[in-house]
Design a protein around this motif. Structure first.
Motif, PDB file in Angstrom:
ATOM      1  N   UNK A   1       0.814  -1.219   0.000  1.00  0.00           N
ATOM      2  CA  UNK A   1       0.000   0.000   0.000  1.00  0.00           C
ATOM      3  C   UNK A   1       0.848   1.269   0.000  1.00  0.00           C
ATOM      4  N   UNK A   2       2.018   1.226   0.641  1.00  0.00           N
ATOM      5  CA  UNK A   2       2.893   2.402   0.705  1.00  0.00           C
ATOM      6  C   UNK A   2       3.371   2.830  -0.678  1.00  0.00           C
ATOM      7  N   UNK A   3       3.449   1.887  -1.609  1.00  0.00           N
ATOM      8  CA  UNK A   3       3.910   2.198  -2.955  1.00  0.00           C
ATOM      9  C   UNK A   3       2.837   2.722  -3.878  1.00  0.00           C
ATOM     10  N   UNK A   4       1.572   2.659  -3.447  1.00  0.00           N
ATOM     11  CA  UNK A   4       0.490   3.172  -4.282  1.00  0.00           C
ATOM     12  C   UNK A   4       0.120   2.295  -5.459  1.00  0.00           C
ATOM     13  N   UNK A   5       0.543   1.044  -5.436  1.00  0.00           N
ATOM     14  CA  UNK A   5       0.223   0.142  -6.544  1.00  0.00           C
ATOM     15  C   UNK A   5      -1.187  -0.409  -6.406  1.00  0.00           C
ATOM     16  N   UNK A   6      -1.749  -0.835  -7.525  1.00  0.00           N
ATOM     17  CA  UNK A   6      -3.061  -1.498  -7.502  1.00  0.00           C
ATOM     18  C   UNK A   6      -2.934  -2.972  -7.826  1.00  0.00           C
ATOM     19  N   UNK A   7      -1.888  -3.356  -8.548  1.00  0.00           N
ATOM     20  CA  UNK A   7      -1.693  -4.735  -8.974  1.00  0.00           C
ATOM     21  C   UNK A   7      -0.206  -4.971  -9.190  1.00  0.00           C
ATOM     22  N   UNK A   8       0.207  -6.203  -9.023  1.00  0.00           N
ATOM     23  CA  UNK A   8       1.598  -6.573  -9.255  1.00  0.00           C
ATOM     24  C   UNK A   8       1.607  -7.935  -9.927  1.00  0.00           C
ATOM     25  N   UNK A   9       2.384  -8.056 -10.991  1.00  0.00           N
ATOM     26  CA  UNK A   9       2.473  -9.321 -11.716  1.00  0.00           C
ATOM     27  C   UNK A   9       3.860  -9.919 -11.532  1.00  0.00           C
ATOM     28  N   UNK A  10       3.926 -11.239 -11.369  1.00  0.00           N
ATOM     29  CA  UNK A  10       5.238 -11.885 -11.287  1.00  0.00           C
ATOM     30  C   UNK A  10       6.101 -11.533 -12.497  1.00  0.00           C
ATOM     31  N   UNK A  11       7.354 -11.257 -12.239  1.00  0.00           N
ATOM     32  CA  UNK A  11       8.295 -10.895 -13.296  1.00  0.00           C
ATOM     33  C   UNK A  11       8.516  -9.405 -13.438  1.00  0.00           C
TER      34      UNK A  11
END
Length: 67
Positions: free
Chosen positions: A33-43
């Motif tokens: 949450x600290x990074x402000x991301x909504x989604x992260x994909x492997x790789x």
């Protein structure tokens, strides 16, 4: 520091990254949450911030790596 996203669970917003030496390091929802991301994909390449001892670091921030 840079790393590669290894696993990510969108329900818990936690997962693991691989450091460049292949070491897996887990991250939790507050770090995501600290990074402000909504989604992260492997790789994906990510930038992380670590704290704590070198033998058991804790990730405090995960965000996308940009040039």
């Amino acid at each position: 520091m840079q790393a590669t996203a290894y696993t990510y669970d969108p329900d818990t917003r936690s997962g693991q990254v691989l450091l460049d030496d292949g070491t897996p390091v887990p991250f939790d929802a507050p770090a995501f949450d600290a990074g402000g991301l909504r989604l992260l994909r492997p790789g994906q390449r990510v930038r992380i911030e670590l704290e704590g001892p070198k033998d058991s670091p804790r990730i405090t921030l995960v965000t996308l790596y940009t040039f």
